[in-house]
Design an enzyme around this catalytic site. Structure first.
Site, PDB file in Angstrom:
ATOM      1  N   ASP A  19       0.888  -1.156   0.000  1.00  0.00           N
ATOM      2  CA  ASP A  19       0.000   0.000   0.000  1.00  0.00           C
ATOM      3  C   ASP A  19       0.940   1.224   0.000  1.00  0.00           C
ATOM      4  O   ASP A  19       2.112   1.103   0.362  1.00  0.00           O
ATOM      5  CB  ASP A  19      -0.832  -0.075   1.293  1.00  0.00           C
ATOM      6  CG  ASP A  19      -1.643   1.168   1.529  1.00  0.00           C
ATOM      7  OD1 ASP A  19      -2.488   1.480   0.700  1.00  0.00           O
ATOM      8  OD2 ASP A  19      -1.406   1.833   2.560  1.00  0.00           O
ATOM      9  N   LEU A  20       0.445   2.382  -0.409  1.00  0.00           N
ATOM     10  CA  LEU A  20       1.328   3.553  -0.491  1.00  0.00           C
ATOM     11  C   LEU A  20       1.192   4.456   0.748  1.00  0.00           C
ATOM     12  O   LEU A  20       2.084   4.497   1.604  1.00  0.00           O
ATOM     13  CB  LEU A  20       1.020   4.329  -1.784  1.00  0.00           C
ATOM     14  CG  LEU A  20       1.863   5.568  -2.046  1.00  0.00           C
ATOM     15  CD1 LEU A  20       3.327   5.226  -2.227  1.00  0.00           C
ATOM     16  CD2 LEU A  20       1.351   6.303  -3.296  1.00  0.00           C
ATOM     17  N   ASP A  21       0.048   5.176   0.829  1.00  0.00           N
ATOM     18  CA  ASP A  21      -0.148   6.127   1.931  1.00  0.00           C
ATOM     19  C   ASP A  21      -0.141   5.411   3.270  1.00  0.00           C
ATOM     20  O   ASP A  21      -0.942   4.525   3.507  1.00  0.00           O
ATOM     21  CB  ASP A  21      -1.513   6.829   1.800  1.00  0.00           C
ATOM     22  CG  ASP A  21      -1.569   7.777   0.616  1.00  0.00           C
ATOM     23  OD1 ASP A  21      -0.575   8.455   0.356  1.00  0.00           O
ATOM     24  OD2 ASP A  21      -2.622   7.842  -0.032  1.00  0.00           O
ATOM     25  N   THR A  27       2.004  10.432   3.720  1.00  0.00           N
ATOM     26  CA  THR A  27       1.082  11.401   3.119  1.00  0.00           C
ATOM     27  C   THR A  27      -0.264  11.423   3.832  1.00  0.00           C
ATOM     28  O   THR A  27      -1.087  12.300   3.558  1.00  0.00           O
ATOM     29  CB  THR A  27       0.842  11.079   1.626  1.00  0.00           C
ATOM     30  OG1 THR A  27       0.788   9.658   1.490  1.00  0.00           O
ATOM     31  CG2 THR A  27       1.930  11.639   0.749  1.00  0.00           C
ATOM     32  N   LYS A  55      -8.896   6.050   6.288  1.00  0.00           N
ATOM     33  CA  LYS A  55      -7.638   5.473   5.810  1.00  0.00           C
ATOM     34  C   LYS A  55      -7.875   4.319   4.834  1.00  0.00           C
ATOM     35  O   LYS A  55      -8.605   3.388   5.147  1.00  0.00           O
ATOM     36  CB  LYS A  55      -6.776   5.006   6.978  1.00  0.00           C
ATOM     37  CG  LYS A  55      -6.172   6.178   7.719  1.00  0.00           C
ATOM     38  CD  LYS A  55      -5.109   5.749   8.700  1.00  0.00           C
ATOM     39  CE  LYS A  55      -4.529   6.965   9.399  1.00  0.00           C
ATOM     40  NZ  LYS A  55      -3.812   6.618  10.607  1.00  0.00           N
ATOM     41  N   SER A 124      -2.387   0.694  -4.467  1.00  0.00           N
ATOM     42  CA  SER A 124      -2.863   1.883  -3.752  1.00  0.00           C
ATOM     43  C   SER A 124      -4.199   2.357  -4.293  1.00  0.00           C
ATOM     44  O   SER A 124      -4.456   2.278  -5.496  1.00  0.00           O
ATOM     45  CB  SER A 124      -1.823   3.002  -3.897  1.00  0.00           C
ATOM     46  OG  SER A 124      -2.363   4.229  -3.446  1.00  0.00           O
ATOM     47  N   ALA A 125      -5.034   2.896  -3.386  1.00  0.00           N
ATOM     48  CA  ALA A 125      -6.324   3.460  -3.805  1.00  0.00           C
ATOM     49  C   ALA A 125      -6.153   4.856  -4.389  1.00  0.00           C
ATOM     50  O   ALA A 125      -7.089   5.411  -4.962  1.00  0.00           O
ATOM     51  CB  ALA A 125      -7.249   3.534  -2.582  1.00  0.00           C
ATOM     52  N   LYS A 155     -11.110  -0.484  -1.779  1.00  0.00           N
ATOM     53  CA  LYS A 155     -10.882  -1.379  -0.645  1.00  0.00           C
ATOM     54  C   LYS A 155     -12.047  -1.148   0.320  1.00  0.00           C
ATOM     55  O   LYS A 155     -12.453  -0.002   0.468  1.00  0.00           O
ATOM     56  CB  LYS A 155      -9.568  -1.028   0.070  1.00  0.00           C
ATOM     57  CG  LYS A 155      -8.321  -1.155  -0.814  1.00  0.00           C
ATOM     58  CD  LYS A 155      -7.098  -0.559  -0.107  1.00  0.00           C
ATOM     59  CE  LYS A 155      -5.891  -0.513  -1.015  1.00  0.00           C
ATOM     60  NZ  LYS A 155      -4.727   0.137  -0.431  1.00  0.00           N
ATOM     61  N   GLU A 179      -0.043  -3.404   4.688  1.00  0.00           N
ATOM     62  CA  GLU A 179      -1.165  -2.458   4.781  1.00  0.00           C
ATOM     63  C   GLU A 179      -1.214  -1.732   6.120  1.00  0.00           C
ATOM     64  O   GLU A 179      -0.805  -2.289   7.137  1.00  0.00           O
ATOM     65  CB  GLU A 179      -2.492  -3.222   4.632  1.00  0.00           C
ATOM     66  CG  GLU A 179      -3.204  -3.050   3.309  1.00  0.00           C
ATOM     67  CD  GLU A 179      -3.713  -1.634   3.020  1.00  0.00           C
ATOM     68  OE1 GLU A 179      -3.735  -0.778   3.922  1.00  0.00           O
ATOM     69  OE2 GLU A 179      -4.080  -1.387   1.869  1.00  0.00           O
ATOM     70  N   ASP A 180      -1.715  -0.486   6.102  1.00  0.00           N
ATOM     71  CA  ASP A 180      -1.870   0.270   7.351  1.00  0.00           C
ATOM     72  C   ASP A 180      -3.335   0.558   7.656  1.00  0.00           C
ATOM     73  O   ASP A 180      -3.633   1.291   8.600  1.00  0.00           O
ATOM     74  CB  ASP A 180      -1.124   1.611   7.275  1.00  0.00           C
ATOM     75  CG  ASP A 180      -1.823   2.592   6.362  1.00  0.00           C
ATOM     76  OD1 ASP A 180      -2.262   2.177   5.266  1.00  0.00           O
ATOM     77  OD2 ASP A 180      -1.967   3.771   6.741  1.00  0.00           O
TER      78      ASP A 180
HETATM   79  P1  B16 Z   1      -6.618  10.065  -3.626  1.00  0.00           P
HETATM   80  P2  B16 Z   1      -3.536   3.993  -0.065  1.00  0.00           P
HETATM   81  C1  B16 Z   1      -5.450   5.848  -0.101  1.00  0.00           C
HETATM   82  O1  B16 Z   1      -4.148   5.429  -0.434  1.00  0.00           O
HETATM   83  C2  B16 Z   1      -5.453   6.674   1.168  1.00  0.00           C
HETATM   84  O2  B16 Z   1      -5.072   5.893   2.281  1.00  0.00           O
HETATM   85  C3  B16 Z   1      -6.826   7.241   1.398  1.00  0.00           C
HETATM   86  O3  B16 Z   1      -6.826   8.050   2.556  1.00  0.00           O
HETATM   87  C4  B16 Z   1      -7.255   8.049   0.172  1.00  0.00           C
HETATM   88  O4  B16 Z   1      -8.574   8.537   0.329  1.00  0.00           O
HETATM   89  C5  B16 Z   1      -7.191   7.173  -1.075  1.00  0.00           C
HETATM   90  O5  B16 Z   1      -5.872   6.648  -1.207  1.00  0.00           O
HETATM   91  C6  B16 Z   1      -7.529   7.930  -2.334  1.00  0.00           C
HETATM   92  O6  B16 Z   1      -6.515   8.871  -2.562  1.00  0.00           O
HETATM   93  O7  B16 Z   1      -7.630  11.038  -3.147  1.00  0.00           O
HETATM   94  O8  B16 Z   1      -5.199  10.609  -3.661  1.00  0.00           O
HETATM   95  O9  B16 Z   1      -6.999   9.427  -4.952  1.00  0.00           O
HETATM   96  O10 B16 Z   1      -3.450   3.955   1.424  1.00  0.00           O
HETATM   97  O11 B16 Z   1      -4.459   2.960  -0.682  1.00  0.00           O
HETATM   98  O12 B16 Z   1      -2.182   4.034  -0.741  1.00  0.00           O
HETATM   99 MG    MG Z   2      -2.682   3.186   3.400  1.00  0.00          MG
END
Ligand code: B16
Ligand code: MG
Length: 218
Positions: A19-21, A27, A55, A124-125, A155, A179-180
């Site tokens: 996962d990224l964030d 971030t 999250k 990542s989402a 997710k 994952e976090d």
């Molecule tokens: P964006 P991850 C997710 O990234 C974030 O954890 C989540 O807080 C965010 O709403 C989602 O990406 C969408 O991000 O608005 O930049 O498209 O944790 O799956 O890497």
């Molecule tokens: Mg995350």
């Protein structure tokens, strides 16, 4: 390696999906600041505890949870405008992003896995993932990158991780996901993958292994 991911459940690990964030990069705090800004404009306070529910979930679903928290409703057009506004603020915060935002151990773990022949994927989402990876200078450490621009189901749906395993040409059972978020852990489990949770066991039930940060793995 301090924690042996190769011993997870005794089954081979041929791919690691990140996962990224909140796992590779810090971030999550910028997402929070941007959502808090929006809540303030809408007339309510949005706390860090409220933010836990956001999250790992998609931008639109995050907005719906935020509106629920403030007891507000919006039609689809208003929602689209509000989400766009939040993203503009978030992207503004990201302008200062550089390699110093990488969480401890991120780059090192990716390199160790590469050197041990484990394929690396990103799941990542975030639709901002390509920009973030470019800023961090780690894109070349991945064999496959799947982000919010390539998925249609958020997710805890397993879509992002299944697409990533497919891009790595590996069966899901051979992959481990870092994952976090609870939504992310549920997504990985639904996809038939093992999970290493980065964070506290009490907040993130269901993983096979826990690490305070990726540095703990090295
Ligand atoms: P964006 P991850 C997710 O990234 C974030 O954890 C989540 O807080 C965010 O709403 C989602 O990406 C969408 O991000 O608005 O930049 O498209 O944790 O799956 O890497
Ligand atoms: Mg995350």
């Amino acid at each position: 390696m301090k924690k042996n991911i190769f011993a997870l459940d005794g089954k081979p690990v041929r791919g690691a999906i990140f996962d990224l964030d909140g796992v590779l990069v810090d971030t999550a705090k910028y997402h929070y600041l941007a959502w808090k800004h929006l809540a303030r404009e809408l007339g309510f306070d949005f706390t860090e505890a409220d933010n836990e529910r956001l999250k790992g979930v998609s931008r639109m679903r995050s907005l719906e949870i935020l509106l629920e928290t403030g007891g507000l409703a919006m039609d689809e057009a208003e929602k689209a405008r509000a989400a766009e506004k939040k993203n503009t603020w978030y992207v503004e915060y990201l302008q200062g992003l550089d390699e110093s935002a990488l969480l401890p151990g991120s780059r090192e773990l990716l390199r160790v896995l590469r050197d041990r022949g484990v394929l690396r994927g990103l799941g990542s989402a975030s639709k901002n993932a390509p920009f973030i990876l470019k800023r961090l200078g780690i894109a070349d450490l991945f064999d496959a990158i799947i982000d919010g621009t390539q998925t249609s189901r958020a997710k805890p749906d397993p879509e992002v991780f299944l697409l990533c395993a497919k891009a790595l040409k590996l069966p899901p059972a051979c992959c481990v996901v870092f994952e976090d978020s609870l939504a992310g852990i549920q997504a990985a489990k639904a996809g038939g993958m093992r999970v290493i949770a980065v964070g506290k066991r009490e907040l993130l039930p269901g993983a096979e292994m826990y690490a305070a940060s990726l540095k703990d793995m090295l």
